[in-house]
Design an enzyme around this catalytic site. Structure first.
Site, mmCIF file in Angstrom:
data_model
loop_
_atom_site.group_PDB
_atom_site.id
_atom_site.type_symbol
_atom_site.label_atom_id
_atom_site.label_comp_id
_atom_site.label_asym_id
_atom_site.label_seq_id
_atom_site.Cartn_x
_atom_site.Cartn_y
_atom_site.Cartn_z
ATOM 1 N N HIS A 1 2.929 -0.061 -17.824
ATOM 2 C CA HIS A 1 3.749 -1.033 -17.100
ATOM 3 C C HIS A 1 3.888 -0.641 -15.632
ATOM 4 C CE1 HIS A 1 7.158 -3.810 -16.396
ATOM 5 N NE2 HIS A 1 7.654 -2.813 -15.665
ATOM 6 N N GLU A 2 4.186 0.636 -15.380
ATOM 7 C CA GLU A 2 4.328 1.095 -13.991
ATOM 8 C C GLU A 2 2.985 1.042 -13.256
ATOM 9 O OE1 GLU A 2 7.158 1.322 -12.777
ATOM 10 O OE2 GLU A 2 8.229 1.261 -14.685
ATOM 11 N N HIS B 1 2.567 -2.276 -11.797
ATOM 12 C CA HIS B 1 3.224 -2.454 -10.497
ATOM 13 C C HIS B 1 2.331 -1.946 -9.361
ATOM 14 C CE1 HIS B 1 6.964 -4.070 -11.820
ATOM 15 N NE2 HIS B 1 7.338 -2.998 -12.489
ATOM 16 N N HIS C 1 0.880 -4.174 -6.255
ATOM 17 C CA HIS C 1 1.007 -3.789 -4.849
ATOM 18 C C HIS C 1 -0.354 -3.816 -4.158
ATOM 19 C CE1 HIS C 1 1.846 -0.535 -1.659
ATOM 20 N NE2 HIS C 1 2.362 -1.662 -1.239
#
Length: 227
Positions: free
Chosen positions: A100-101, A104, A108
């Site tokens: 999940h991270e 991110h 970005h």
């Protein structure tokens, strides 16, 4: 007395109940699947590194930080930080969080618009979080309408931040599942528990947004009554 004891508090009851349920759900789901090991034996940081490399993000580093479920991606320093309970774990829950991270980080790198909007509003939302309530309390106690209005405007930035956060988090979770599936890092039957963990985490953001919206509605009602 008007501020501390008014019937508008009933608006917050559903939000409080949802927040309590969301917190229970994320803790219980993560705990449940933390004991289920990934059958390939990958550890969370290994999965994150592999997914980052596949996305061409070789310059994004991975660090371990203290705490439990304190995982996050820092776009300013381009560092993916995994908590102690996640970093070296080979559980399905931990790998789901790491993926999940990673989602991110990919958002970005790809210039995902909702993430850009959220990052842009962070400074204003931080000011709103720290200043809005002191202004509102003073405004209601001393009958200063201008302070109330400023407090509501600042708190609205917090609400907007919470709303924008929802698509950012949901998109990161969807990316995580697709990355785990396409990368051959999970067996097909392991995707369901990973999705359960991420869905539980997403519920906390839904609860936060709902609570903020209910608080804003309550403040607007109180402001109208003051008039």
């Amino acid at each position: 007395m008007f501020w501390f004891y008014d019937p508008t508090y009933i608006l917050l009851i559903p939000a409080i109940l949802l927040a309590m349920y969301a917190q229970f759900k994320v803790q219980s789901t993560f705990s449940k699947y933390s004991s289920v090991r990934n059958r390939y034996g990958y550890r969370a940081y290994e999965v994150a590194r592999r997914l980052l490399n596949e996305a061409g993000l070789y310059d994004v580093s991975i660090e371990m930080i203290p705490g439990s479920l304190t995982d996050h991606y820092d776009p300013r320093s381009r560092v993916l930080r995994l908590s102690q309970t996640v970093y070296s774990s080979d559980s399905i829950a931990a790998i789901g969080v790491a993926a999940h991270e990673t989602g991110h980080a990919i958002q970005h790198a790809n210039g995902y618009i909702p993430l850009k909007l959220r990052n842009a509003i962070v400074p204003v939302a931080n000011i709103g979080t720290n200043i809005s309530w002191p202004l509102l309390v003073m405004g209601f106690i001393f009958g200063l309408t201008q302070l109330i209005d400023i407090g509501i405007i600042l708190f609205s930035a917090v609400v907007l931040f919470q709303i924008i956060t929802l698509p950012v988090e949901l998109n990161a979770s969807n990316r995580a599942i697709k990355l785990l599936e396409s990368g051959g890092l999970f067996m097909r039957d392991e995707l369901y528990p990973a999705r359960q963990v991420l869905n539980a985490a997403a519920l906390t953001y839904v609860a936060a947004a709902f609570a903020s919206i209910m608080n804003l509605i309550r403040l607007l009602i109180l402001r109208d009554r003051r008039d």
